[in-house]
Design a protein around this motif. Sequence first.
Motif, PDB file in Angstrom:
ATOM      1  N   ARG A 425       0.981  -1.165   0.097  1.00 54.08           N
ATOM      2  CA  ARG A 425      -0.216   0.058   0.060  1.00 54.08           C
ATOM      3  C   ARG A 425       0.835   0.992   0.279  1.00 54.08           C
ATOM      4  NH1 ARG A 425      -2.303  -3.732   3.314  1.00 54.08           N
ATOM      5  NH2 ARG A 425      -1.992  -2.276   5.560  1.00 54.08           N
ATOM      6  N   ARG A 426       2.130   1.396   1.087  1.00 51.10           N
ATOM      7  CA  ARG A 426       2.610   2.631   0.975  1.00 51.10           C
ATOM      8  C   ARG A 426       3.385   2.527  -0.182  1.00 51.10           C
ATOM      9  NH1 ARG A 426       6.645   0.312   4.190  1.00 51.10           N
ATOM     10  NH2 ARG A 426       5.496   1.016   6.382  1.00 51.10           N
ATOM     11  N   PHE A 427       4.275   1.535  -1.260  1.00 51.23           N
ATOM     12  CA  PHE A 427       4.569   1.613  -2.633  1.00 51.23           C
ATOM     13  C   PHE A 427       4.287   1.429  -4.224  1.00 51.23           C
ATOM     14  CE2 PHE A 427       8.123  -0.095   0.434  1.00 51.23           C
ATOM     15  CZ  PHE A 427       8.296   1.154   0.491  1.00 51.23           C
ATOM     16  N   GLY A 429       2.352   3.484  -5.479  1.00 48.75           N
ATOM     17  CA  GLY A 429       2.854   5.042  -6.482  1.00 48.75           C
ATOM     18  C   GLY A 429       3.644   4.882  -6.923  1.00 48.75           C
ATOM     19  N   GLN A 430       5.019   3.970  -6.884  1.00 52.67           N
ATOM     20  CA  GLN A 430       6.166   4.153  -7.128  1.00 52.67           C
ATOM     21  C   GLN A 430       6.520   2.824  -7.918  1.00 52.67           C
ATOM     22  OE1 GLN A 430       8.451   5.894  -6.029  1.00 52.67           O
ATOM     23  NE2 GLN A 430       6.697   6.975  -4.444  1.00 52.67           N
ATOM     24  N   VAL A 431       6.788   2.518  -8.816  1.00 51.40           N
ATOM     25  CA  VAL A 431       7.320   1.545 -10.191  1.00 51.40           C
ATOM     26  C   VAL A 431       8.761   1.153  -9.220  1.00 51.40           C
ATOM     27  CG1 VAL A 431       8.815   1.872 -12.160  1.00 51.40           C
ATOM     28  CG2 VAL A 431       7.069   3.359 -11.800  1.00 51.40           C
ATOM     29  N   ASN A 432       8.425  -0.937  -9.460  1.00 50.27           N
ATOM     30  CA  ASN A 432       9.724  -1.437  -9.192  1.00 50.27           C
ATOM     31  C   ASN A 432       9.901  -1.413  -7.533  1.00 50.27           C
ATOM     32  OD1 ASN A 432       9.826  -2.411 -11.608  1.00 50.27           O
ATOM     33  ND2 ASN A 432      10.860  -1.071 -12.418  1.00 50.27           N
ATOM     34  N   THR A 433       9.332  -0.933  -7.004  1.00 46.86           N
ATOM     35  CA  THR A 433       8.969  -1.211  -5.692  1.00 46.86           C
ATOM     36  C   THR A 433       8.206  -2.085  -4.725  1.00 46.86           C
ATOM     37  OG1 THR A 433      10.078   0.851  -5.804  1.00 46.86           O
ATOM     38  CG2 THR A 433       9.883   0.478  -3.458  1.00 46.86           C
ATOM     39  N   TYR A 434       8.293  -2.525  -3.950  1.00 50.95           N
ATOM     40  CA  TYR A 434       7.533  -3.408  -3.442  1.00 50.95           C
ATOM     41  C   TYR A 434       7.380  -3.708  -2.149  1.00 50.95           C
ATOM     42  CZ  TYR A 434       6.592  -3.973  -8.736  1.00 50.95           C
ATOM     43  OH  TYR A 434       6.406  -3.636 -10.175  1.00 50.95           O
ATOM     44  N   SER A 435       8.868  -3.117  -1.783  1.00 50.92           N
ATOM     45  CA  SER A 435       9.204  -4.416  -0.583  1.00 50.92           C
ATOM     46  C   SER A 435      10.030  -2.748  -0.051  1.00 50.92           C
ATOM     47  CB  SER A 435      10.288  -5.331  -0.596  1.00 50.92           C
ATOM     48  OG  SER A 435      11.285  -5.667  -0.768  1.00 50.92           O
ATOM     49  N   ASN A 436      10.578  -3.530   1.706  1.00 46.04           N
ATOM     50  CA  ASN A 436      11.135  -2.251   1.718  1.00 46.04           C
ATOM     51  C   ASN A 436      12.241  -2.078   1.259  1.00 46.04           C
ATOM     52  OD1 ASN A 436       9.488  -0.929   3.868  1.00 46.04           O
ATOM     53  ND2 ASN A 436       9.714  -2.245   5.336  1.00 46.04           N
ATOM     54  N   ALA A 437      13.271  -3.292   1.436  1.00 43.22           N
ATOM     55  CA  ALA A 437      14.303  -3.289   0.583  1.00 43.22           C
ATOM     56  C   ALA A 437      14.824  -2.919  -1.108  1.00 43.22           C
ATOM     57  CB  ALA A 437      14.618  -4.989   1.042  1.00 43.22           C
ATOM     58  N   GLN A 438      13.716  -2.956  -1.513  1.00 45.50           N
ATOM     59  CA  GLN A 438      13.763  -1.938  -2.642  1.00 45.50           C
ATOM     60  C   GLN A 438      14.198  -0.883  -2.835  1.00 45.50           C
ATOM     61  OE1 GLN A 438      10.454  -4.360  -4.932  1.00 45.50           O
ATOM     62  NE2 GLN A 438      11.891  -6.017  -4.565  1.00 45.50           N
ATOM     63  N   LEU A 482      11.043  -3.486  10.783  1.00 42.16           N
ATOM     64  CA  LEU A 482      10.471  -3.259  12.405  1.00 42.16           C
ATOM     65  C   LEU A 482       8.886  -3.027  12.437  1.00 42.16           C
ATOM     66  CD1 LEU A 482      14.214  -4.306  13.628  1.00 42.16           C
ATOM     67  CD2 LEU A 482      12.619  -5.743  13.972  1.00 42.16           C
ATOM     68  N   ALA A 483       8.720  -1.894  12.297  1.00 44.36           N
ATOM     69  CA  ALA A 483       7.388  -0.986  12.141  1.00 44.36           C
ATOM     70  C   ALA A 483       6.608  -1.623  11.497  1.00 44.36           C
ATOM     71  CB  ALA A 483       8.157   0.351  11.750  1.00 44.36           C
ATOM     72  N   ASP A 484       6.534  -2.158  10.302  1.00 41.38           N
ATOM     73  CA  ASP A 484       5.801  -2.517   9.935  1.00 41.38           C
ATOM     74  C   ASP A 484       4.800  -3.683  10.215  1.00 41.38           C
ATOM     75  OD1 ASP A 484       5.757  -0.259   7.779  1.00 41.38           O
ATOM     76  OD2 ASP A 484       7.124  -1.335   6.162  1.00 41.38           O
ATOM     77  N   MET A 485       5.826  -4.833  11.208  1.00 44.91           N
ATOM     78  CA  MET A 485       5.765  -5.905  11.445  1.00 44.91           C
ATOM     79  C   MET A 485       5.043  -6.013  12.799  1.00 44.91           C
ATOM     80  SD  MET A 485       9.224  -7.380  11.274  1.00 44.91           S
ATOM     81  CE  MET A 485       9.139  -9.496  12.469  1.00 44.91           C
ATOM     82  N   GLU A 486       4.920  -4.273  13.546  1.00 46.33           N
ATOM     83  CA  GLU A 486       4.199  -3.796  14.651  1.00 46.33           C
ATOM     84  C   GLU A 486       3.645  -3.056  14.345  1.00 46.33           C
ATOM     85  OE1 GLU A 486       6.587  -1.863  17.337  1.00 46.33           O
ATOM     86  OE2 GLU A 486       7.916  -4.240  17.612  1.00 46.33           O
ATOM     87  N   SER A 487       2.881  -2.466  13.270  1.00 42.99           N
ATOM     88  CA  SER A 487       1.886  -1.942  12.318  1.00 42.99           C
ATOM     89  C   SER A 487       1.544  -0.389  12.733  1.00 42.99           C
ATOM     90  CB  SER A 487       0.575  -2.703  13.255  1.00 42.99           C
ATOM     91  OG  SER A 487       0.013  -3.865  12.223  1.00 42.99           O
ATOM     92  N   ALA A 488       3.968  -0.185  13.467  1.00 42.88           N
ATOM     93  CA  ALA A 488       3.490   1.343  13.861  1.00 42.88           C
ATOM     94  C   ALA A 488       4.228   2.464  12.626  1.00 42.88           C
ATOM     95  CB  ALA A 488       5.229   1.804  14.662  1.00 42.88           C
ATOM     96  N   GLU A 489       3.240   3.445  12.804  1.00 43.88           N
ATOM     97  CA  GLU A 489       3.257   4.645  11.344  1.00 43.88           C
ATOM     98  C   GLU A 489       4.504   5.130  11.731  1.00 43.88           C
ATOM     99  OE1 GLU A 489       1.135   5.423   9.760  1.00 43.88           O
ATOM    100  OE2 GLU A 489      -0.192   4.145  10.004  1.00 43.88           O
ATOM    101  N   ASP A 490       5.550   5.221  12.525  1.00 43.87           N
ATOM    102  CA  ASP A 490       6.549   6.035  12.632  1.00 43.87           C
ATOM    103  C   ASP A 490       7.688   4.837  12.777  1.00 43.87           C
ATOM    104  OD1 ASP A 490       6.235   8.838  11.609  1.00 43.87           O
ATOM    105  OD2 ASP A 490       5.120   9.165  13.559  1.00 43.87           O
ATOM    106  N   ILE A 491       8.684   5.190  12.851  1.00 46.12           N
ATOM    107  CA  ILE A 491      10.024   4.181  13.557  1.00 46.12           C
ATOM    108  C   ILE A 491      10.575   4.865  14.734  1.00 46.12           C
ATOM    109  CG2 ILE A 491      12.860   3.732  13.068  1.00 46.12           C
ATOM    110  CD1 ILE A 491      11.918   3.675   9.945  1.00 46.12           C
TER     111      ILE A 491
END
Length: 512
Positions: A425-427, A429-438, A482-491
């Motif tokens: 959902r976060r990415f 609108g991005q091209v070729n970005t589907y996960s945090n590592a990318q 890690l923040a995503d795993m806890e459903s946290a909006e901010d780091i």
Amino acid sequence: MLVKTHASSCYGIDATSIGVEVNITTGTKYYIVGLPDNAVKESLQRIESAIAAVGCRMPRQKIVVNLFPADIRKEGSAYDLSIAVAILAASSQLQHTHLNQYTIVGELSLDGSLQAIRGALSIALQAKKDGFNGIILPAANAPEAAVVDGLEVYGATHLRQVINHLEGGEKILPMQVDIQAQFSQQLDAHDLDFADVQGQENIKRALEIAAAGGHNLILIGPPGAGKTMLAKRLSTILPPLTLEESLETTKIHSVAGQLNAKDSIMTIRPFRAPHHTISNIALVGGGNNPQPGEISLAHNGVLFLDELPEFKRNVLEVMRQPLEARNITISRAKFSVDYPASFMLIASMNPCPCGYYNHPEKNCTCSAQVVQRYLSKVSGPLMDRIDLHVEVTPVAFKELSAQKGSEKSIDVRERVTLARERQARRFSGQVNTYSNAQMSPALVRKICRLDEHSQQLLKSAMERLGLSARAYDRILKVARTLADMESAEDIQVHHVAEAIQYRSLDKASWVN
């Protein structure tokens, strides 16, 4: 008489439609033109025998076979069937009315039977794109090609079947495949499970983080600590393949000739574990006729390099660019081929030649210089591209003998999938970005903002551990996961602290 049929050929993971023209005139020789390779030139001998096997005759006249576009190199044996059909039609032995509606591909045996080809899915997708109504190909490839909607797929086992079908006699029934049923059947078709591993909860946590964000990971520890066992179970907690990912992965394995004959589409993420004697060409792809390498066969899945320092240094270094770009371009004098290579790199290694450096019970026989030299086999730039560095310690007997069951892969995968959905959902609108590592550096600066306390903590860690600017970005990406795993909006501070912990095996701090 001049007759035209349509074939197809794969270049990279995509196909190109190839026209086949056959003209029979007065004369005595056979010719194939249009930049054919030896396999194509030899096809006339196979075709002559196959035609005789179905009770027809090879014309004893001048036969010119033109493969166009003439400036594209034609390779392989997939043109046999299309050329044979065109020769039969041009010599009035086949009553044709709808040849222009089909893409026809297949390799002929001397007895007229059809052998499987490579790249059937790519060929079917190109046939649909070019507006063909159907495709005729070997029956062994029909399930794979039938994945494409809106295209009639006819799988034949013999040249006689193809002739009868084209003449309006005994029709070949089109192949039908239920993709959703295959996905549901194979979703949990793993032989391995996290529940098989006793103890090592901190390592399982690291693997879950890697899976949740698509991060690269290295496990370092003594022999028998469970590094390989854990790494092999990583693919069981990754989110299920989407249909788009499945099609792309299937195309790669089909072109490489490594698709299981009983499968029409890949429904499980690939796990590739090449031996450390692999060459750089076998790893990244190449050859005179460029083929996908292990990094492309691991696309949308996991590439596991066991005993990382035992790989040749030049083999490891060629991975540096694909790890960042997530694709590989193989260039030759007259053409270049692009293969996707978006994979998770999981590596394992011993901490020293004897394997017992930092072992809690056994003594290491290696000096500090020997340990440093061993670790130096893996270059700093490559280690920088690995997000999570995890030290694996031996499992105590009490944990090994415990009867308490461990968490199953399916339960871990549910949490990983939820984290990936947040990233999707976060990415969006991005091209070729589907996960945090990318995430690109620009996206990292935009999305991974830190408060003052987190910033100060990260600054101290950078100075103390001697981390690079790339490692700084990696820490932010892991913290965001890690923040995503806890459903946290901010780091938050504890996310940064845990992310820093996974850089503790950088060489600057590993050998005192």
